[in-house]
Design a protein around this motif. Sequence first.
Motif, mmCIF file in Angstrom:
data_model
loop_
_atom_site.group_PDB
_atom_site.id
_atom_site.type_symbol
_atom_site.label_atom_id
_atom_site.label_comp_id
_atom_site.label_asym_id
_atom_site.label_seq_id
_atom_site.Cartn_x
_atom_site.Cartn_y
_atom_site.Cartn_z
ATOM 1 N N UNK A 98 0.940 3.498 0.359
ATOM 2 C CA UNK A 98 0.577 2.356 -0.462
ATOM 3 C C UNK A 98 0.076 2.843 -1.807
ATOM 4 N N UNK A 99 0.633 2.305 -2.892
ATOM 5 C CA UNK A 99 0.338 2.792 -4.234
ATOM 6 C C UNK A 99 -0.141 1.654 -5.137
ATOM 7 N N UNK A 100 -0.937 2.005 -6.124
ATOM 8 C CA UNK A 100 -1.445 1.021 -7.079
ATOM 9 C C UNK A 100 -1.102 1.458 -8.496
ATOM 10 N N UNK A 101 -1.276 0.517 -9.435
ATOM 11 C CA UNK A 101 -1.115 0.841 -10.834
ATOM 12 C C UNK A 101 -2.400 0.556 -11.579
ATOM 13 N N UNK A 102 -2.633 1.270 -12.662
ATOM 14 C CA UNK A 102 -3.781 1.001 -13.531
ATOM 15 C C UNK A 102 -3.353 0.083 -14.668
ATOM 16 N N UNK A 131 -3.018 -1.695 -1.027
ATOM 17 C CA UNK A 131 -4.252 -1.021 -0.639
ATOM 18 C C UNK A 131 -4.323 -0.708 0.855
ATOM 19 N N UNK A 132 -3.353 -1.224 1.635
ATOM 20 C CA UNK A 132 -3.329 -0.967 3.074
ATOM 21 C C UNK A 132 -1.902 -1.094 3.580
ATOM 22 N N UNK A 133 -1.552 -0.292 4.573
ATOM 23 C CA UNK A 133 -0.217 -0.366 5.163
ATOM 24 C C UNK A 133 -0.299 0.077 6.614
ATOM 25 N N UNK A 155 3.555 -3.745 8.021
ATOM 26 C CA UNK A 155 2.654 -4.723 7.433
ATOM 27 C C UNK A 155 2.015 -4.093 6.203
ATOM 28 N N UNK A 156 1.961 -4.852 5.124
ATOM 29 C CA UNK A 156 1.488 -4.329 3.844
ATOM 30 C C UNK A 156 0.408 -5.244 3.296
ATOM 31 N N UNK A 157 -0.735 -4.659 2.952
ATOM 32 C CA UNK A 157 -1.824 -5.411 2.364
ATOM 33 C C UNK A 157 -1.920 -5.139 0.879
ATOM 34 N N UNK A 189 -7.630 -5.109 2.263
ATOM 35 C CA UNK A 189 -8.157 -3.764 2.056
ATOM 36 C C UNK A 189 -7.945 -2.820 3.233
ATOM 37 N N UNK A 190 -7.620 -3.341 4.413
ATOM 38 C CA UNK A 190 -7.418 -2.496 5.597
ATOM 39 C C UNK A 190 -6.589 -3.268 6.610
ATOM 40 N N UNK A 191 -5.815 -2.544 7.439
ATOM 41 C CA UNK A 191 -4.970 -3.173 8.445
ATOM 42 C C UNK A 191 -4.972 -2.351 9.726
#
Length: 342
Positions: A55-59, A97-99, A108-110, A141-143
């Motif tokens: 799981x990846x994020x961007x700034x 933020x969660x997978x 499942x993807x959060x 945030x969590x799974x």
Amino acid sequence: MFIAPYACGAAWLSNAGTPDTADDEVIAFDITNSGLLSNRILAIHRAAGGQTWFGQIQVASEEASGVTRLVWEPGNAETARWTSWTAAGGLPSGAVQAVFGLPDGSAWVGTASGLTRVGPGQQEVSKVMNSSDGLPSDEITALVLTRTGRLYAGTSSGLGLVEPGASTASEVAGVDGAVSALVEDNAGAVWAATDKALFRILPNGRLEEYNTLNCPILSTVIKDLACDRDRGILYIGTDHGMWTVDLGGGLSGDGGSATLYPNPFHPGDGEVLGVAGLEDIPTEIRVFDLTGSLVYEFAAPDRDGIAWNGADMDGRPAPSGIYVVQIIQDGFEALTGLALVR
């Protein structure tokens, strides 16, 4: 195993099963040599089918991000096959933020804007849920997906629960605060770490709360949770060090301490019966009533595959009462009692 130093991609580490560091191996992946969308990885999960999810994020809004699935022969980068899902392809948000990956190649993807199911096909996205569908918050945030098929979704303001096959969620009462981590233990209970306390949700729904006043941990700022289900040990990572909890009755064993869980068994509450204290080899169970009649039998290729939902061989609910369960493995056989309560 994979680790992900923030903004540096991911690294696969292997010690070759020895304490000698000379044969250690490290393979580093980032956006320049892999199918990762971003070097900012917040979540990693290895599915039972062998796939690894990131799981990846961007700034900045223009940066790529989302969730990426890796299928490979561990240690051989040339075999790596990468598949990604993004907001442009249907994710509620690119900030993942969660997978929690599943054996069939889906997950499942959060995200920061809701919960969804992706895969197994590329860009296949389904079952988008958010606070309007019963989740405490849009920010996931969590799974954790339990062996009974219940999906627990930690959010920025509480814990949500999606029952098997449901298209809506419900809030788990009593779990307050922002959820930072979730894990299922060897007895089928779910542990949830929040900024308020550490909670344990038992299979029958009963809730236990632990904090600095009623247990030895020095802080409830919990960064992560993990469980060694074979040994029955819970690991709690906090800002004041790592703590371990001996839960007793790990899943592994030679059969001499074979244990049914939960016991008493409440199948009407969605519980599934499991067996602990066994080797992880092909296992068979047979359930008899007190007249000696066979109620149910099942064989699985491994210990974790054993499960009973409380129905007889014809699919009818077995009545409340005392049952005798026969557990069979290669070279081992045991009988143990079970109380079924409806």
